[in-house]
Enzyme design. Structure first.
Site, PDB file in Angstrom:
ATOM      1  N   GLU A 229      45.759  26.325  39.888  1.00 37.63           N
ATOM      2  CA  GLU A 229      47.128  26.474  40.398  1.00 37.63           C
ATOM      3  C   GLU A 229      47.025  26.386  41.904  1.00 37.63           C
ATOM      4  OE1 GLU A 229      49.837  26.970  38.502  1.00 37.63           O
ATOM      5  OE2 GLU A 229      48.922  27.410  36.563  1.00 37.63           O
ATOM      6  N   CYS A 263      53.396  29.485  47.328  1.00 40.17           N
ATOM      7  CA  CYS A 263      53.118  28.103  46.914  1.00 40.17           C
ATOM      8  C   CYS A 263      54.413  27.393  46.598  1.00 40.17           C
ATOM      9  CB  CYS A 263      52.197  28.111  45.704  1.00 40.17           C
ATOM     10  SG  CYS A 263      52.838  29.087  44.348  1.00 40.17           S
TER      11      CYS A 263
HETATM   12  P1  NAD Z   1      41.734  29.431  49.347  1.00 37.16           P
HETATM   13  O1  NAD Z   1      41.513  28.224  48.526  1.00 37.16           O
HETATM   14  O2  NAD Z   1      41.230  29.451  50.728  1.00 37.16           O
HETATM   15  O3  NAD Z   1      41.104  30.724  48.626  1.00 37.16           O
HETATM   16  C1  NAD Z   1      41.492  31.126  47.335  1.00 37.16           C
HETATM   17  C2  NAD Z   1      40.379  31.960  46.721  1.00 37.16           C
HETATM   18  O4  NAD Z   1      39.236  31.141  46.510  1.00 37.16           O
HETATM   19  C3  NAD Z   1      39.892  33.127  47.567  1.00 37.16           C
HETATM   20  O5  NAD Z   1      39.695  34.225  46.736  1.00 37.16           O
HETATM   21  C4  NAD Z   1      38.568  32.616  48.132  1.00 37.16           C
HETATM   22  O6  NAD Z   1      37.657  33.638  48.445  1.00 37.16           O
HETATM   23  C5  NAD Z   1      38.059  31.797  46.972  1.00 37.16           C
HETATM   24  N1  NAD Z   1      37.073  30.750  47.298  1.00 37.16           N
HETATM   25  C6  NAD Z   1      36.851  30.133  48.485  1.00 37.16           C
HETATM   26  N2  NAD Z   1      35.869  29.204  48.350  1.00 37.16           N
HETATM   27  C7  NAD Z   1      35.485  29.224  47.049  1.00 37.16           C
HETATM   28  C8  NAD Z   1      34.540  28.480  46.286  1.00 37.16           C
HETATM   29  N3  NAD Z   1      33.797  27.525  46.821  1.00 37.16           N
HETATM   30  N4  NAD Z   1      34.425  28.757  44.967  1.00 37.16           N
HETATM   31  C9  NAD Z   1      35.181  29.704  44.384  1.00 37.16           C
HETATM   32  N5  NAD Z   1      36.082  30.455  45.062  1.00 37.16           N
HETATM   33  C10 NAD Z   1      36.247  30.208  46.382  1.00 37.16           C
HETATM   34  O7  NAD Z   1      43.310  29.689  49.312  1.00 37.16           O
HETATM   35  P2  NAD Z   1      44.127  30.794  50.109  1.00 37.16           P
HETATM   36  O8  NAD Z   1      44.237  30.378  51.536  1.00 37.16           O
HETATM   37  O9  NAD Z   1      43.642  32.147  49.783  1.00 37.16           O
HETATM   38  O10 NAD Z   1      45.561  30.666  49.408  1.00 37.16           O
HETATM   39  C11 NAD Z   1      46.581  29.863  49.851  1.00 37.16           C
HETATM   40  C12 NAD Z   1      46.717  28.632  48.966  1.00 37.16           C
HETATM   41  O11 NAD Z   1      46.953  29.046  47.616  1.00 37.16           O
HETATM   42  C13 NAD Z   1      47.910  27.773  49.334  1.00 37.16           C
HETATM   43  O12 NAD Z   1      47.537  26.412  49.282  1.00 37.16           O
HETATM   44  C14 NAD Z   1      48.919  28.093  48.248  1.00 37.16           C
HETATM   45  O13 NAD Z   1      49.866  27.081  48.018  1.00 37.16           O
HETATM   46  C15 NAD Z   1      48.030  28.294  47.070  1.00 37.16           C
HETATM   47  N6  NAD Z   1      48.718  29.059  46.028  1.00 37.16           N
HETATM   48  C16 NAD Z   1      49.047  28.439  44.847  1.00 37.16           C
HETATM   49  C17 NAD Z   1      49.761  29.127  43.870  1.00 37.16           C
HETATM   50  C18 NAD Z   1      50.151  28.486  42.571  1.00 37.16           C
HETATM   51  O14 NAD Z   1      50.532  29.202  41.651  1.00 37.16           O
HETATM   52  N7  NAD Z   1      50.118  27.169  42.459  1.00 37.16           N
HETATM   53  C19 NAD Z   1      50.118  30.456  44.098  1.00 37.16           C
HETATM   54  C20 NAD Z   1      49.775  31.034  45.311  1.00 37.16           C
HETATM   55  C21 NAD Z   1      49.066  30.338  46.267  1.00 37.16           C
END
Ligand code: NAD
Length: 471
Positions: A229, A263
């Site tokens: 997501e 998002c």
């Molecule tokens: P991010 O991708 O930076 O991090 C998300 C999570 O992934 C964190 O817990 C992080 O520690 C972890 N992570 C980082 N590198 C990783 C790896 N290599 N392997 C596994 N896990 C890893 O995202 P963010 O900045 O925390 O969140 C914002 C983003 O999330 C925005 O793009 C937003 O649109 C999206 N988002 C999507 C939805 C949806 O339902 N589609 C909902 C909320 C947020």
């Protein structure tokens, strides 16, 4: 021993909290333990699992103040945190009600009169949930509850940016003996997330496209399902017949609630040429009525931009737009106040698709508006994006709105409203394009995607099958 990670407070800018990710070896052991315990969790049966989750709900309610306190520090906001806790608690009831209708084995006849099929399903053993910072509680539990009801054990790694809520939530988990062996929340950053993907049987990831792609690759190499997501750049289309008063109120909420850090925020607004001026003047007037939640949490509706990185992205998009000819009517920059980053709701016109503001995720309280002349033109503009999460269409005619909604490449379209997928969890939806991959996290699929279907094909009569060898 892993290196501690210092955590910034979004209101003060001070690093006032520390997390210590589990060492890899311990995390691997923890995954093995959870997977072993999952067998008894599944054997408990659906009713037993429902009772356990309802016990958890009671424990959460009794620790609600502590959870609220931690979540408010994590995010710097008040009313959205309350909404987050309310939605989480009510979602436990909702999933418990739904699962009792869905998770029942059934036996039925087939096209061959002497063969019945008994349809059953087996849950994945250990589900890993990795979540972002923008709704820390909601997004770390949205997949967790259906996975638990389906009979999986779950390990959750919330974002390292907003980790404080985990301690009270884990206290509530530990208060429920049957839950604490099969559910845990762990601290850590991307490195811990990557280790988690290596040690679970299915991963639910919510976050950026960039990280989602890394998770998808790691999951593919292990041959485990990954439900992704990811980000969005949701359009709102306002047709000439729309109720402007209603559309401006809905779009204002859909764009700037949670300071645009959702998002499914409306990030692009397309308005029919004949009502364009009236629309944006009204939107500006309404935007002016919203205040920053500073100096106190109760001072206004608009909380801080939670991460410094996001504050920089918002400013970069605004500066890029202005350099390319955009006009800002209110708000217009992310500024540092008292150590936090804040941005007034911003209305901006004279924008086009050459600007980052119109084609990259901004994640701020920014409302760029473009006018359009024909329906064909606006559909093309709405679909001119790498993303396909959700959208909104406003029109006096429901048929006209639905006609357009059918042509938009996105998984959920609100009609005469905005961001309804944050409120309505019954509707199944898939993300289009780079906004995600995998089964719907809403509706019945949210539960069934954690099950591998299994069929028992049962002969009901004592006969020789007509297709056997004749001997
Ligand atoms: P991010 O991708 O930076 O991090 C998300 C999570 O992934 C964190 O817990 C992080 O520690 C972890 N992570 C980082 N590198 C990783 C790896 N290599 N392997 C596994 N896990 C890893 O995202 P963010 O900045 O925390 O969140 C914002 C983003 O999330 C925005 O793009 C937003 O649109 C999206 N988002 C999507 C939805 C949806 O339902 N589609 C909902 C909320 C947020």
């Amino acid at each position: 021993m892993s290196k501690p990670i210092e955590i910034r407070n979004p209101r003060t800018g001070k690093y006032d909290y520390v997390i210590i990710p589990p060492p890899e070896k311990l995390l691997v052991q923890q995954c093995h333990r959870l997977r072993r315990a999952q067998k008894s969790w599944f054997d408990l049966g659906l009713d037993g699992r429902i009772d356990t989750l309802l016990e958890w709900k009671d424990a959460i309610n009794s620790m609600r103040d502590k959870l609220m306190e931690a979540l408010v520090i994590d995010t710097g906001r008040l009313s959205v945190s309350k909404l987050e806790i309310d939605s989480f608690v009510t979602s436990i009831d909702r999933w418990c009600r739904l699962s009792s209708r869905l998770l029942q084995d059934k036996e039925k006849g087939t096209s061959i009169s002497f063969i019945n099929v008994q349809q059953t399903a087996v849950p994945y053993g250990l589900v890993g949930v990795i979540s972002p910072w923008n709704f820390p509680l909601l997004l770390s539990t949205i997949d967790t509850i259906p996975a638990l009801l389906a009979g999986c054990a779950v390990i959750v790694k919330p974002s390292e940016i907003t980790p404080r809520f985990m301690a009270p939530l884990m206290n509530a988990v530990n208060a429920v003996p049957k839950l604490r062996d099969i559910l845990t929340f762990i601290e850590g950053d991307g490195k811990t997330g990557a280790t988690l993907v290596e040690n679970v049987d299915l991963v639910c990831f919510t976050g950026s496209v960039e990280t989602g792609q890394q998770v998808a690759i790691a999951a593919a190499q292990r041959f485990i399902p990954a439900f992704l997501e990811l980000g969005g750049k949701d359009p709102a289309i306002v047709l000439e017949s729309a109720d402007i008063e209603l559309a401006t109120s809905a779009i204002l909420w859909g764009s700037v609630v949670n300071s645009g850090q959702s998002c499914l925020s409306i990030e692009r607004i397309y308005v029919a040429k004949n009502i364009f001026a009236e629309f944006y003047h009204k939107l500006i007037a309404k935007a002016h009525q919203l205040n920053l939640a500073y100096p106190t949490l109760e001072s206004g509706e608009i909380g801080p931009i939670i991460t410094e990185r996001q504050a920089a992205i918002i400013n970069e998009h605004l500066q890029d737009a202005v350099a390319k000819g955009a006009v800002i009517h209110c708000g217009g920059e992310v500024e540092e106040i008292g150590g936090g980053w804040w941005c007034h709701p911003t209305v901006i016109t004279e924008v086009n698709h050459e600007m980052k503001l119109m084609n990259e995720e901004t994640f701020g309280p920014i409302m760029p508006i473009m006018s359009f002349s024909t329906v064909e033109e606006v559909i093309e503009l709405a679909n001119d994006t790498f993303y396909g999460l959700s959208a909104a269409v406003f029109s006096e005619s429901r048929d006209e709105a639905l006609e357009i909604a059918r042509k938009i490449d996105a998984g959920a379209i609100s009609i005469n409203d905005a961001g309804l997928t944050s409120m309505i969890h019954e509707a199944e939806k898939n993300a289009f394009k780079f906004s995600g991959l995998g089964g719907s996290r809403m509706g019945a699929s949210a539960l069934t995607r954690f099950l591998r279907k299994k069929a028992f094909l049962i002969k009901t009569k004592d006969n020789y099958d007509p297709w056997w060898f004749n001997q």
